[in-house]
Write an enzyme that holds these catalytic residues in place. Structure first.
Site, PDB file in Angstrom:
ATOM      1  N   GLY A 194      48.048  24.539  79.445  1.00 51.05           N
ATOM      2  CA  GLY A 194      47.883  23.478  78.701  1.00 51.05           C
ATOM      3  C   GLY A 194      49.356  22.995  78.319  1.00 51.05           C
ATOM      4  CG  ASP A 250      47.979  28.588  71.305  1.00 53.03           C
ATOM      5  OD1 ASP A 250      47.665  27.654  70.658  1.00 53.03           O
ATOM      6  OD2 ASP A 250      47.396  28.826  72.238  1.00 53.03           O
ATOM      7  CD  GLN A 302      45.994  20.573  66.462  1.00 48.91           C
ATOM      8  OE1 GLN A 302      46.245  21.597  65.599  1.00 48.91           O
ATOM      9  NE2 GLN A 302      44.568  20.352  67.270  1.00 48.91           N
ATOM     10  NE  ARG A 303      47.348  20.962  75.374  1.00 51.70           N
ATOM     11  CZ  ARG A 303      46.259  21.419  75.918  1.00 51.70           C
ATOM     12  NH1 ARG A 303      45.607  22.552  75.531  1.00 51.70           N
ATOM     13  NH2 ARG A 303      45.996  21.072  77.103  1.00 51.70           N
TER      14      ARG A 303
HETATM   15  O1  F6P Z   1      47.127  27.378  74.651  1.00 50.65           O
HETATM   16  C1  F6P Z   1      47.175  26.056  74.083  1.00 50.65           C
HETATM   17  C2  F6P Z   1      45.793  25.329  73.719  1.00 50.65           C
HETATM   18  O2  F6P Z   1      45.988  24.168  73.101  1.00 50.65           O
HETATM   19  C3  F6P Z   1      45.036  26.447  72.591  1.00 50.65           C
HETATM   20  O3  F6P Z   1      45.618  26.186  71.480  1.00 50.65           O
HETATM   21  C4  F6P Z   1      43.673  25.937  72.923  1.00 50.65           C
HETATM   22  O4  F6P Z   1      42.768  26.749  72.616  1.00 50.65           O
HETATM   23  C5  F6P Z   1      43.655  25.401  74.366  1.00 50.65           C
HETATM   24  O5  F6P Z   1      44.870  25.347  74.812  1.00 50.65           O
HETATM   25  C6  F6P Z   1      42.760  24.447  74.666  1.00 50.65           C
HETATM   26  O6  F6P Z   1      42.867  24.321  76.148  1.00 50.65           O
HETATM   27  P1  F6P Z   1      42.084  23.010  76.852  1.00 50.65           P
HETATM   28  O7  F6P Z   1      42.743  21.829  76.884  1.00 50.65           O
HETATM   29  O8  F6P Z   1      42.050  23.392  78.444  1.00 50.65           O
HETATM   30  O9  F6P Z   1      40.697  22.993  76.244  1.00 50.65           O
END
Ligand code: F6P
Length: 353
Positions: free
Chosen positions: A10, A133, A280-281
């Protein structure tokens, strides 16, 4: 030296800043450094999808969100099945074909496990700790975490003012499936009244009790920060598979909907849920993360230059150092007696337990 660089799992803010820090230091301190960008995480190493990068490509990306190399998830558990062995062989073959002297992996826990496996297979690997995380063992902080805390805290701030205007209870679901670091930090920074994290199983009754306390105050309102991996005491006793199976039966992915529904019923008025999700990402890293990324990247280059392989760059006691990859299998969880949990309880925050 030829160095392969990949971003796996991610994404988060700061991936480009780390690559920039790494590349600038590598070109300056490693003789004849050449950097090969491996596209879309380990998938690019498996498929032989890579290209030589120009030094200039690492300029102007300090504050750029995402990753210029692209990313993908390669689940470790699947990769180690016998039928997937050819993928590990392909990675080794491409590393050899590219004549790499080092492979640098920007990734989270799963990516670190693969990095460790490749290191055991004889590849020269250095991993750089990435994840919103903040759950990589052996390091106090991972890059991307601070930015995500900032975003999630701002979301809670904004919910605070609208909840107060309407005397409502409102909830914000924050990322973090296994661990509650992000929810704990953002919840505290945003002044949430109730913080629900995977490490502290909740009961609905305790949450409702705490909500009522805040709603009863003059002009009361209540904001609840819920980690996406939060589980009640019954669910917490189940295996992950059984928990998700049970939730799927009732059309639920996280516990948040159940929590806000129960609060709505108890108050006789709707409790709304906000999910900032991948906001958040994405986007630009905070100034703190830019510094951390530059430090982590530059130290990564130093480790490559001095032949310190099989390691992950880490922050311990506020200083950058490293852990051996084989020593950091697993997730760093929030200890129920962590200082911040105690501080939160002291200021009246409920954890729903
Ligand atoms: O590991 C980072 C993260 O953003 C977690 O907080 C979250 O559970 C997960 O990835 C979500 O992943 P995806 O974008 O693949 O649904």
């Amino acid at each position: 030296m030829k160095i392969g660089l990949l971003t796996s799992g991610g994404d988060c803010a700061g991936l480009n800043a780390v690559m920039r820090g790494f590349a600038k230091a590598a070109y300056s301190i490693i003789p004849q450094a050449e950097i090969y960008g491996i596209m879309k995480g380990y998938a690019g190493l498996i498929d032989g999808n890579y290209r030589k990068m120009d030094e200039a490509e690492f300029s102007g990306i300090l504050n750029l969100g995402g990753t210029v190399l692209g990313s993908s998830r390669t689940p470790y558990k699947k990769l180690i099945l016998p039928e997937e062995a050819h993928k590990i062989e392909s990675m080794k073959a491409n590393y050899k074909k590219m004549e790499l002297g080092a492979l640098v992996v920007l990734g989270g826990n799963g990516s670190h496990k693969i990095a460790s496996l490749l290191s055991q297979e004889g590849l020269n690997v250095v991993a750089l700790p990435k994840t919103i995380d903040n759950d990589i063992l052996g390091t106090e902080v991972t890059f991307g975490f601070h930015t995500a805390v900032q975003v999630a805290a701002e979301c809670i701030d904004r919910i605070q003012t609208t909840a107060a205007s309407h005397n409502r209870a409102m909830a914000v679901e924050i990322m973090g499936n296994k661990t509650g670091w992000l929810t704990l930090y953002a919840g505290l920074a945003g002044g949430a009244h109730i913080i629900i994290i995977p490490e502290i199983p909740f009961t609905i009754d305790k949450i409702i009790e705490a909500v009522k306390v805040h709603m009863k105050k003059d002009g009361g309102s209540c904001v609840i920060a819920i980690a996406e991996g939060a589980a009640d005491t019954e669910e917490a006793a189940l295996s992950k598979k059984d928990r998700y199976g049970k939730r799927a039966e009732i059309g639920e992915t996280t516990a948040s909907m159940r929590i806000v529904k129960a609060i709505s019923e108890a108050l006789g008025e709707e409790c709304r849920l906000v999910i900032p999700g991948h906001i958040q990402r994405g986007g630009s890293p905070t100034a703190y993360d830019r510094l951390l990324c530059t430090e982590i990247g530059a130290f990564g280059a130093r480790f490559v230059g001095t032949g310190r392989f099989g390691v992950s760059v880490a922050m311990i006691g506020g200083r950058i150092t490293y852990n051996r990859l084989s020593d950091i299998f697993g997730s760093k969880l929030v200890a129920p007696d962590h200082d911040l949990i105690r501080v939160a309880r002291d200021i009246g925050v409920s954890f729903g337990d």
